[in-house]
Scaffold this motif. Structure first.
Motif, PDB file in Angstrom:
ATOM      1  N   ALA A 100      -5.217   9.355  -0.592  1.00 38.42           N
ATOM      2  CA  ALA A 100      -5.394   8.215  -1.498  1.00 38.42           C
ATOM      3  C   ALA A 100      -4.438   7.117  -1.065  1.00 38.42           C
ATOM      4  O   ALA A 100      -3.284   7.384  -0.713  1.00 38.42           O
ATOM      5  CB  ALA A 100      -5.119   8.615  -2.948  1.00 38.42           C
ATOM      6  N   ILE A 101      -4.932   5.898  -1.062  1.00 39.53           N
ATOM      7  CA  ILE A 101      -4.084   4.728  -0.832  1.00 39.53           C
ATOM      8  C   ILE A 101      -4.137   3.864  -2.079  1.00 39.53           C
ATOM      9  O   ILE A 101      -5.205   3.400  -2.485  1.00 39.53           O
ATOM     10  CB  ILE A 101      -4.553   3.915   0.392  1.00 39.53           C
ATOM     11  N   THR A 102      -2.990   3.698  -2.706  1.00 42.60           N
ATOM     12  CA  THR A 102      -2.880   2.815  -3.866  1.00 42.60           C
ATOM     13  C   THR A 102      -2.432   1.446  -3.386  1.00 42.60           C
ATOM     14  O   THR A 102      -1.458   1.330  -2.619  1.00 42.60           O
ATOM     15  CB  THR A 102      -1.872   3.376  -4.878  1.00 42.60           C
ATOM     16  N   THR A 137       0.836  -1.192   0.000  1.00 42.50           N
ATOM     17  CA  THR A 137       0.000   0.000   0.000  1.00 42.50           C
ATOM     18  C   THR A 137       0.875   1.248   0.000  1.00 42.50           C
ATOM     19  O   THR A 137       1.928   1.293   0.651  1.00 42.50           O
ATOM     20  CB  THR A 137      -0.938   0.041   1.209  1.00 42.50           C
ATOM     21  N   TYR A 138       0.401   2.274  -0.712  1.00 46.47           N
ATOM     22  CA  TYR A 138       1.125   3.542  -0.826  1.00 46.47           C
ATOM     23  C   TYR A 138       0.167   4.670  -0.471  1.00 46.47           C
ATOM     24  O   TYR A 138      -0.778   4.954  -1.203  1.00 46.47           O
ATOM     25  CB  TYR A 138       1.672   3.723  -2.242  1.00 46.47           C
ATOM     26  N   CYS A 144       9.281   7.082  -1.702  1.00 48.78           N
ATOM     27  CA  CYS A 144       8.470   6.438  -0.665  1.00 48.78           C
ATOM     28  C   CYS A 144       9.344   5.988   0.500  1.00 48.78           C
ATOM     29  O   CYS A 144      10.526   5.695   0.324  1.00 48.78           O
ATOM     30  CB  CYS A 144       7.741   5.212  -1.229  1.00 48.78           C
ATOM     31  N   VAL A 145       8.713   5.914   1.689  1.00 49.59           N
ATOM     32  CA  VAL A 145       9.369   5.404   2.893  1.00 49.59           C
ATOM     33  C   VAL A 145       8.377   4.483   3.608  1.00 49.59           C
ATOM     34  O   VAL A 145       7.173   4.540   3.331  1.00 49.59           O
ATOM     35  CB  VAL A 145       9.795   6.554   3.835  1.00 49.59           C
ATOM     36  N   TYR A 173       3.585   1.674   2.797  1.00 44.61           N
ATOM     37  CA  TYR A 173       4.549   2.736   2.528  1.00 44.61           C
ATOM     38  C   TYR A 173       3.844   4.095   2.469  1.00 44.61           C
ATOM     39  O   TYR A 173       2.644   4.186   2.187  1.00 44.61           O
ATOM     40  CB  TYR A 173       5.277   2.472   1.205  1.00 44.61           C
ATOM     41  N   LEU A 174       4.630   5.130   2.754  1.00 41.55           N
ATOM     42  CA  LEU A 174       4.161   6.506   2.699  1.00 41.55           C
ATOM     43  C   LEU A 174       4.821   7.205   1.520  1.00 41.55           C
ATOM     44  O   LEU A 174       6.044   7.147   1.365  1.00 41.55           O
ATOM     45  CB  LEU A 174       4.516   7.231   4.001  1.00 41.55           C
TER      46      LEU A 174
END
Length: 435
Positions: A332-334, A171-172, A240-241, A272-273
């Motif tokens: 938003a979460i991809t 997830t992002y 991303c982190v 991930y963020l």
């Protein structure tokens, strides 16, 4: 439960509680005969909240029951819980204030939902009260807000749409504003939960050994963690982190539930963020390092709690966000899922695949005002789903994560209808053709 109120909002005078109460009003308009109340320590403050909500919504709220209940008075909490089918608990940090409500609800036979994003609290409640809640036939469900409905129900959504076997989900999380904010984005309660959550993170290992004495078998291929700082093609090569929130721990509890109860292959997950720029990664890393160091020691925690604006670069504040700026924030979460197409299905879901995954699916969950508007909507909608769809809930009750409770309900459809949307962006098979 025939003579009980349908729901009570506990903590309705708090910043989040006021938003939750407003959301209950919106739902009540669509539910003839719906009865509800507000509860907290101060009767005068509760009445003031109702008066303010009457002006804001132009609704007659004279039938809303006002109940005095104090977190330090166990008897008052039980008496409150006896008056409701559902307690919507908006009093955090839950590490300090959640357990008395859980105990009272189980004793009184009332369901409870909350928005805790504190893994230690949630897993300890499951360990200590899971069987008691099951015996009483009540559902105690945490993480029903932005932590962690999008990731939880997003994973459920992905599995439902995959048409095959999902091996892993990444997830992002992204967040952005339509215009620059002139104040903080989140209030002090969320910051306080994060401070104490990190301070006591070491508790989790021991808790999980007690909660799950038998480990889940390792399914191949293993989902490897990406590097601490990386670019992902899933979200157009942005930086991303690792995401430090509770999403992964909540999702994995649901996956363990599905494995134990349905013998379903558990989905592996990493969160991930999305940070955006390399400069932002550096600034975030410095702030996170300082936060982690200070949170480990009592004097450091005192500094973090005294000066949230300083240590969060203005993102958190004791004053809370400006009401007019809440709708400016988007999220938003991809979700990127990998697995096997339906024709590769094994005889038993617990068998091991001998060939690599041949299918991917990308989905997105998105909405506005994650901290308060969307969170309140998700919380209230989840609670009402317990009341409306008891026949679709698992077992007879328990202390469970949202995915385990709502997987077979219409919660995702209801969220779509109320501003948090779930959509499939693409599905590809091994030959790289869209399915």
């Amino acid at each position: 439960m025939a003579n009980r109120l349908d729901a009570i909002v506990f903590g309705a005078t708090g910043y989040t509680g006021k938003h939750v109460a407003a959301e209950v009003i919106r739902h009540a308009q669509k539910r003839p005969g719906f009865t509800w109340g507000v509860a907290g320590r101060s009767e005068d403050k509760l009445k003031k909240v109702i008066q303010d909500l009457e002006k804001k919504t132009e609704q007659d709220l004279s039938n809303v029951k006002v109940i005095v209940a104090d977190i330090v008075d166990e008897k008052s909490l039980v008496e409150m819980a006896k008056q409701a089918k559902l307690i919507i608990n908006a009093v955090g940090p839950y590490r300090f204030y959640g357990e008395p409500i859980v105990k009272a609800c189980i004793e009184a036979g009332a369901h409870q939902v909350d928005i805790s994003g504190e893994p230690q609290y949630m897993e300890r409640m499951q360990l200590e009260y899971g069987e008691k809640a099951k015996e009483k036939g009540v559902y105690i469900v945490s993480a029903c807000g932005f932590d962690s409905i999008p990731a939880e129900m997003g994973t459920v959504f992905v599995e439902d749409k995959f048409d095959g076997t999902v091996n892993s989900v990444e997830t992002y999380l992204e967040s952005w504003t339509d215009a620059p904010l002139t104040g903080p984005a989140l209030n002090f309660g969320t910051w306080e939960s994060a401070v104490y959550g990190l301070a006591h993170a070491d508790e989790l290992k021991s808790l999980r050994k007690q909660l799950y004495p038998v480990r889940t078998p390792k399914f191949e291929p293993r989902l490897e963690k990406r590097s601490v700082v990386h670019k992902s093609d899933v979200i157009e090569g942005k930086w991303c982190v690792p995401f430090p929130g509770s999403d992964r721990s909540v999702v994995m509890r649901s996956q363990r539930y599905f494995y134990d109860n349905d013998k379903k292959r558990p989905v592996q997950m990493e969160a991930y963020l999305v940070v955006g720029s390399l400069f932002s990664v550096v600034i975030l890393g410095i702030c996170a390092g300082i936060f982690a160091l200070l949170a480990k020691f009592k004097p450091g925690r005192s500094l973090l709690l005294k000066y949230p604006g300083l240590f969060s670069l203005g993102y958190f504040s004791k004053d809370g966000p400006k009401e007019e700026e809440l709708p400016l924030t988007n999220f938003a979460i991809t979700l990127y899922a990998k697995g096997w197409s339906a024709d590769k299905k094994l005889a038993e879901p617990t068998d091991q695949h001998t060939e690599p995954p041949n299918k991917t699916l990308v989905a997105k969950v998105q909405g506005k005002d994650p901290g308060y508007g969307a969170t309140s909507m998700m919380l209230v909608t989840a609670g009402l789903t317990i009341l409306d769809e008891k026949d679709k809930l698992p077992e007879t009750g328990g202390v469970l994560p949202p995915g385990a409770v709502f997987a077979k309900t219409s919660l995702i459809q209801k969220l779509n209808e109320n501003g948090v949307t779930f959509e499939v962006l693409n599905i590809k098979t091994e030959d790289n053709k869209e399915a």
